[in-house]
Scaffold this motif. Structure first.
Motif, PDB file in Angstrom:
ATOM      1  N   ALA A  20       0.834  -1.212   0.000  1.00 47.31           N
ATOM      2  CA  ALA A  20       0.000   0.000   0.000  1.00 47.31           C
ATOM      3  C   ALA A  20       0.866   1.258   0.000  1.00 47.31           C
ATOM      4  O   ALA A  20       0.536   2.249  -0.666  1.00 47.31           O
ATOM      5  CB  ALA A  20      -0.941  -0.010   1.213  1.00 47.31           C
ATOM      6  N   ARG A  24       0.952   4.092  -2.923  1.00 44.67           N
ATOM      7  CA  ARG A  24       0.645   5.487  -2.582  1.00 44.67           C
ATOM      8  C   ARG A  24       1.783   6.430  -2.987  1.00 44.67           C
ATOM      9  O   ARG A  24       1.549   7.484  -3.591  1.00 44.67           O
ATOM     10  CB  ARG A  24       0.368   5.604  -1.077  1.00 44.67           C
ATOM     11  N   THR A 191      -5.073  -5.334   5.746  1.00 43.63           N
ATOM     12  CA  THR A 191      -4.442  -5.095   4.442  1.00 43.63           C
ATOM     13  C   THR A 191      -5.154  -5.945   3.385  1.00 43.63           C
ATOM     14  O   THR A 191      -5.977  -6.797   3.717  1.00 43.63           O
ATOM     15  CB  THR A 191      -2.947  -5.483   4.468  1.00 43.63           C
ATOM     16  N   THR A 215      -6.361   0.662   8.494  1.00 40.20           N
ATOM     17  CA  THR A 215      -6.215   0.115   7.147  1.00 40.20           C
ATOM     18  C   THR A 215      -4.823   0.451   6.612  1.00 40.20           C
ATOM     19  O   THR A 215      -4.199   1.442   7.022  1.00 40.20           O
ATOM     20  CB  THR A 215      -7.262   0.700   6.177  1.00 40.20           C
ATOM     21  N   ASP A 217      -4.144   1.591   3.778  1.00 43.12           N
ATOM     22  CA  ASP A 217      -4.154   2.889   3.090  1.00 43.12           C
ATOM     23  C   ASP A 217      -3.986   4.040   4.083  1.00 43.12           C
ATOM     24  O   ASP A 217      -3.370   5.067   3.756  1.00 43.12           O
ATOM     25  CB  ASP A 217      -5.461   3.067   2.297  1.00 43.12           C
ATOM     26  N   GLU A 218      -4.529   3.879   5.300  1.00 45.03           N
ATOM     27  CA  GLU A 218      -4.333   4.931   6.304  1.00 45.03           C
ATOM     28  C   GLU A 218      -2.858   5.029   6.696  1.00 45.03           C
ATOM     29  O   GLU A 218      -2.312   6.138   6.854  1.00 45.03           O
ATOM     30  CB  GLU A 218      -5.207   4.662   7.531  1.00 45.03           C
ATOM     31  N   ALA A 220      -0.341   4.121   4.789  1.00 45.56           N
ATOM     32  CA  ALA A 220       0.365   4.657   3.614  1.00 45.56           C
ATOM     33  C   ALA A 220       0.201   6.176   3.530  1.00 45.56           C
ATOM     34  O   ALA A 220       1.142   6.893   3.160  1.00 45.56           O
ATOM     35  CB  ALA A 220      -0.171   3.994   2.351  1.00 45.56           C
TER      36      ALA A 220
END
Ligand SMILES: NC(=O)c1ccc[n+]([C@@H]2O[C@H](COP(=O)([O-])OP(=O)(O)OC[C@H]3O[C@@H](n4cnc5c(N)ncnc54)[C@H](OP(=O)(O)O)[C@@H]3O)[C@@H](O)[C@H]2O)c1
Length: 248
Positions: A20, A24, A191, A215, A217-218, A220
């Protein structure tokens, strides 16, 4: 576009949080060196980045193979674009939860090699170039297990505490050279690759202030922030991203 034209090396980017982060940073404009042990899995992440319009290349090394293998990884990474501007020490050996009485010699050696020695050797291999350019960003992936005590997670937690400690010392040593060093300490994090554990991760977080896992993404997004100019005055921080679990 926080990290445009910079070269970022993300260790352990074939899976989970590292993947991730790689996606990003590439989406933000960085050339990403996708590190992993397995060429096919690393190439799959590289292809995903390129398909989205980004730039990336795989670099392969087993971080448990000792300091020479890690030094070779540093040299391989430097050879691609002549320098690494952003290093994310993300890869880790995830030791299964077990009593301290059950830790094996192999687990002890792997945890210390991958989670502590490899970041030390890799960072030492990349810092001279950052010093020459007078700029660089290092983000170490810690853990809430490195911040608070957790039964059955002693070895893993100790290896993450070591990374937190290195973060503070490196920040003090390297800030005058224009290099910022920080760490992130996630709590249980969902993930793409551990979604089958989601229920377990949710159960673990029911007593946490926001009552859910984080998560990838959080995490990242936090790495991207730390890599960018808005974080210019942040040095030596161990930033929890754990739904408040270590605040209470
Ligand atoms: N997920 C969570 O809940 C959580 C919570 C707190 C902290 N963290 C931290 O976040 C980071 C990523 O965790 P994750 O959940 O994304 O783990 P993961 O999905 O298991 O991914 C770990 C990555 O590290 C690489 N790696 C492991 N051993 C290696 C070795 N000997 N040599 C080279 N690469 C190696 C793996 O490569 P292979 O593909 O070759 O196995 C993989 O790319 C770790 O530092 C972990 O401690 C995670």
């Amino acid at each position: 576009m926080t990290v445009k034209t910079q070269t970022a090396l993300v260790t352990g980017a074939t899976n989970g949080i590292g993947k991730a982060i790689a996606l990003r940073l590439a989406a933000d404009g960085a050339f990403v060196l996708v590190h992993g042990r397995d060429r096919a899995r690393a190439d799959a992440v590289v292809e995903r980045i390129r398909a989205a319009g980004g730039t990336a290349q795989a670099v392969i090394a087993d971080l448990a193979a000792g300091p020479d293998a890690v030094r070779t990884l540093a040299a391989d990474a430097l050879a691609v674009n002549g320098g690494v501007d952003i290093l994310v020490n993300n890869a880790a050996a995830l030791i299964p939860g077990q009593s301290m009485l059950a830790v094996t010699d192999a687990q002890l050696a792997t945890a210390l090699a991958v989670n502590v020695a490899a970041p030390i050797v890799l960072t030492a291999g990349l810092v001279p170039g950052m010093k020459e350019r007078g700029t660089g960003v290092i983000v170490n992936m810690g853990s809430n297990a490195g911040t608070v005590g957790m039964a059955l997670a002693g070895l893993y937690g100790a290896s993450k505490s070591a990374l937190h400690s290195l973060t503070r010392s490196w920040a003090d040593e390297l800030a005058p050279a224009g290099i910022r060093v920080n760490a992130i300490a996630p709590g249980p994090t969902v993930t793409e690759d551990n979604a089958s554990y989601r229920e377990h991760l949710e159960a673990l977080t029911q007593q946490h202030p926001d009552r859910r896992p984080g998560t990838a993404d959080e995490v990242a997004g936090l790495v991207a922030f730390l890599a960018g100019p808005a974080a210019a005055h942040i040095h030596g921080a161990i930033i929890p991203i754990d739904g408040g679990s270590t605040a209470i």
